[in-house]
Design a protein around this motif. Structure first.
Motif, short mmCIF file in Angstrom:
data_model
loop_
_atom_site.label_atom_id
_atom_site.label_comp_id
_atom_site.label_asym_id
_atom_site.label_seq_id
_atom_site.Cartn_x
_atom_site.Cartn_y
_atom_site.Cartn_z
N LYS A 238 -18.58 -34.67 -15.15
CA LYS A 238 -17.67 -33.68 -14.59
C LYS A 238 -16.51 -33.45 -15.55
CE LYS A 238 -14.86 -32.67 -10.49
NZ LYS A 238 -15.46 -31.32 -10.33
N ALA A 239 -16.25 -32.17 -15.84
CA ALA A 239 -15.14 -31.84 -16.72
C ALA A 239 -13.82 -32.21 -16.07
CB ALA A 239 -15.17 -30.34 -17.04
N LEU A 240 -12.86 -32.58 -16.89
CA LEU A 240 -11.53 -32.95 -16.40
C LEU A 240 -10.57 -31.80 -16.70
CD1 LEU A 240 -11.52 -36.58 -17.82
CD2 LEU A 240 -12.12 -35.84 -15.49
N PRO A 241 -9.94 -31.22 -15.67
CA PRO A 241 -9.07 -30.06 -15.88
C PRO A 241 -7.97 -30.30 -16.93
CG PRO A 241 -9.42 -30.43 -13.53
CD PRO A 241 -10.01 -31.60 -14.24
N GLU A 242 -7.42 -31.49 -16.93
CA GLU A 242 -6.35 -31.79 -17.89
C GLU A 242 -6.87 -31.73 -19.33
OE1 GLU A 242 -5.49 -34.15 -14.10
OE2 GLU A 242 -7.23 -33.56 -15.31
N VAL A 243 -8.10 -32.22 -19.54
CA VAL A 243 -8.70 -32.19 -20.87
C VAL A 243 -9.01 -30.76 -21.27
CG1 VAL A 243 -10.71 -32.88 -22.22
CG2 VAL A 243 -9.64 -34.52 -20.67
N THR A 244 -9.56 -29.98 -20.36
CA THR A 244 -9.89 -28.58 -20.66
C THR A 244 -8.64 -27.79 -21.03
OG1 THR A 244 -11.77 -28.66 -19.13
CG2 THR A 244 -10.96 -26.49 -19.77
N ALA A 245 -7.56 -27.98 -20.26
CA ALA A 245 -6.31 -27.25 -20.54
C ALA A 245 -5.75 -27.63 -21.91
CB ALA A 245 -5.29 -27.56 -19.45
N SER A 246 -5.79 -28.92 -22.23
CA SER A 246 -5.28 -29.36 -23.54
C SER A 246 -6.13 -28.81 -24.67
CB SER A 246 -5.26 -30.89 -23.58
OG SER A 246 -4.76 -31.35 -24.83
N LEU A 247 -7.45 -28.80 -24.48
CA LEU A 247 -8.35 -28.29 -25.51
C LEU A 247 -8.13 -26.81 -25.75
CD1 LEU A 247 -10.70 -28.36 -27.43
CD2 LEU A 247 -12.27 -28.38 -25.48
N LEU A 248 -8.06 -26.03 -24.69
CA LEU A 248 -7.85 -24.59 -24.84
C LEU A 248 -6.51 -24.30 -25.50
CD1 LEU A 248 -9.27 -23.28 -21.44
CD2 LEU A 248 -10.30 -23.04 -23.71
N GLY A 249 -5.49 -25.08 -25.14
CA GLY A 249 -4.18 -24.89 -25.76
C GLY A 249 -4.22 -25.22 -27.25
N GLY A 250 -4.93 -26.28 -27.60
CA GLY A 250 -5.04 -26.65 -29.01
C GLY A 250 -5.79 -25.61 -29.81
N LEU A 251 -6.87 -25.08 -29.25
CA LEU A 251 -7.64 -24.05 -29.94
C LEU A 251 -6.82 -22.79 -30.14
CD1 LEU A 251 -11.12 -24.44 -28.19
CD2 LEU A 251 -10.49 -25.18 -30.50
N GLU A 252 -6.04 -22.44 -29.12
CA GLU A 252 -5.20 -21.24 -29.23
C GLU A 252 -4.15 -21.43 -30.33
OE1 GLU A 252 -2.29 -18.41 -26.45
OE2 GLU A 252 -3.20 -20.24 -25.63
N ALA A 253 -3.55 -22.62 -30.37
CA ALA A 253 -2.55 -22.88 -31.41
C ALA A 253 -3.16 -22.85 -32.80
CB ALA A 253 -1.88 -24.23 -31.16
N ALA A 254 -4.42 -23.29 -32.90
CA ALA A 254 -5.12 -23.29 -34.19
C ALA A 254 -5.79 -21.96 -34.50
CB ALA A 254 -6.17 -24.40 -34.21
N LYS A 255 -5.64 -21.00 -33.58
CA LYS A 255 -6.21 -19.66 -33.73
C LYS A 255 -7.73 -19.71 -33.91
CE LYS A 255 -1.94 -17.78 -35.69
NZ LYS A 255 -1.30 -17.08 -36.82
N ILE A 256 -8.36 -20.51 -33.04
CA ILE A 256 -9.81 -20.66 -33.06
C ILE A 256 -10.39 -20.09 -31.78
CG2 ILE A 256 -11.72 -22.33 -33.06
CD1 ILE A 256 -9.89 -24.17 -34.69
N THR A 257 -11.39 -19.23 -31.91
CA THR A 257 -12.05 -18.66 -30.74
C THR A 257 -13.01 -19.70 -30.15
OG1 THR A 257 -11.96 -16.48 -31.77
CG2 THR A 257 -13.44 -16.74 -29.88
N PRO A 258 -12.86 -20.04 -28.88
CA PRO A 258 -13.69 -21.09 -28.29
C PRO A 258 -15.19 -20.89 -28.47
CG PRO A 258 -11.89 -20.55 -26.81
CD PRO A 258 -11.85 -19.54 -27.92
N ASP A 259 -15.67 -19.63 -28.37
CA ASP A 259 -17.12 -19.43 -28.43
C ASP A 259 -17.69 -19.59 -29.84
OD1 ASP A 259 -16.25 -17.12 -29.64
OD2 ASP A 259 -16.88 -15.77 -28.05
#
Length: 371
Positions: free
Chosen positions: A100-121
């Motif tokens: 099961k995904a952990l919401p806190e982990v998902t939020a941190s990951l998406l925030g990190g990708l956005e800061a690094a200017k990386i498209t999740p897909d």
């Protein structure tokens, strides 16, 4: 919605070995306050703890975390090594035995990708291709750097024996100490810093932060009594043991080329901080200085060292390093030429010819000339 219960459930199902691994990797800040799975899960879901463990993950691990989040574990492969490792790192919880995904982990990951200017897909795309570097360097020249580094290390230790260095309050070696050692050993300051780092990894230095003093460890005299090849082996082993984990992982697909591996880090490890990438580049400079690499390409002994094949490494050392010089030569101008590495007894004799005004010059073929 919190992922505390899902992570606590995963923690509760871990055996002793897995739990110990989790704690070693995550190092909870308030470990003394943790008494049960809920308490540990709460600690591990702190924002700083999550960001710290996400940083060294490769892009395929990050992609799996996102896939689990989007599918909530129901349609994502979850019985492979990637998901298992994410569980062991406390980044995935369980519910009814399903990841099961952990919401806190998902939020941190998406925030990190956005800061690094990386498209999740784009995370799952294959990006381990090695950029062409032109012709490979001739790694057979490794022993020249190796001999020089061993000589520099030996001179640095002997100098520190008579002139202990000074540490900064932070425990790092003071710039004035590097400069003084450079002048006394006739080694460039940049190379002095590299050899000090190698000696420190080998536990040959004795830093005393409380006294702001740097001197020799009890192991130093034993190391100085070894043959040239064995002294190099100590420095080489301890250096390769300290290879940054992301760099070691990238090296597996970089065709024995540390420079290429370092260049792959931004794409293989999208969230790796710039400081960690710089650490990898600095490590390549260290390995070049020690003869473990030549222009970033692994030398033959380094390849066998990484494979823990010490017997083959020693065979290479015997075959490729020059034998101990039969003696030293005093020339008409009273300069002394050492035509190669000396055995320990002859090194002790040669030191009697030296004083504080003596400078050492590297000669072709590994010989030294004293003025």
């Amino acid at each position: 919605m919190s992922g505390t219960l899902a992570l606590a459930s995963a923690i509760a199902s871990m055996d002793q070995e897995s739990l110990a691994y989790l704690v070693r990797q995550r190092r909870p800040q308030s470990a003394s306050n943790v008494s049960d799975p809920i308490g540990l899960a709460t600690e591990l879901l702190r924002a700083d703890s999550i960001a710290r463990i996400l940083a060294p993950l490769n892009r395929w691990q990050l992609a799996r975390l996102l896939a689990l989040s989007e599918a909530d574990g129901s349609t994502v492969q979850h019985d492979d090594a990637v998901t298992d490792e994410l569980k062991r790192l406390g980044l995935v919880g369980t519910h009814n035995s399903v990841p099961k995904a952990l919401p806190e982990v998902t939020a941190s990951l998406l925030g990190g990708l956005e800061a690094a200017k990386i498209t999740p897909d784009t995370l799952g795309a294959a990006t381990n291709a090695i950029a062409p570097r032109g012709p490979k360097p001739d790694t057979h020249a490794w022993y020249s750097a190796a001999l020089t580094a061993v000589g520099e290390g030996s001179e640095t230790l002997r100098t520190l024996h008579n002139h202990p260095g000074r540490l900064n309050r932070s425990g790092s070696v003071a710039v004035a100490t590097v400069r003084a050692l450079s002048e006394l050993t006739s080694v460039e300051p940049a190379e002095t810093s590299l050899i000090l780092a190698a000696l420190d990894r080998a536990k040959l230095l004795w830093p005393e932060p409380s006294k702001q003093r740097l001197s020799l460890s009890p192991k130093a005299q034993t190391w100085l009594s070894l043959s040239c090849g064995e002294r190099w082996l100590v420095l080489a082993q301890t250096t390769l043991n300290a290879i940054p984990r992301p760099l070691r992982a990238a090296l597996e697909t970089a065709d024995s080329d540390l420079t290429a591996a370092a260049a792959m880090l931004p794409t293989m490890f999208p969230l790796l901080p710039d400081t960690r990438r710089q650490e990898a580049e600095d490590f390549v400079a260290t390995t070049d200085h020690l003869g473990l690499t030549v222009q970033g390409a692994l030398s033959e002994p380094a390849k066998f060292l990484l494979a823990d094949d010490l017997d083959t490494v020693r065979e290479i050392l015997t075959a490729e390093l020059p034998p101990p010089a039969p003696g030293i030569y005093v020339q008409p101008d009273l300069s002394i030429v050492v035509p190669g590495p000396l055995d320990p007894a002859m090194r002790r004799i040669s030191r009697h010819f030296r004083d504080r005004s003596t400078s050492v010059l590297q000669q072709p073929g590994g010989s030294l000339k004293f003025h």
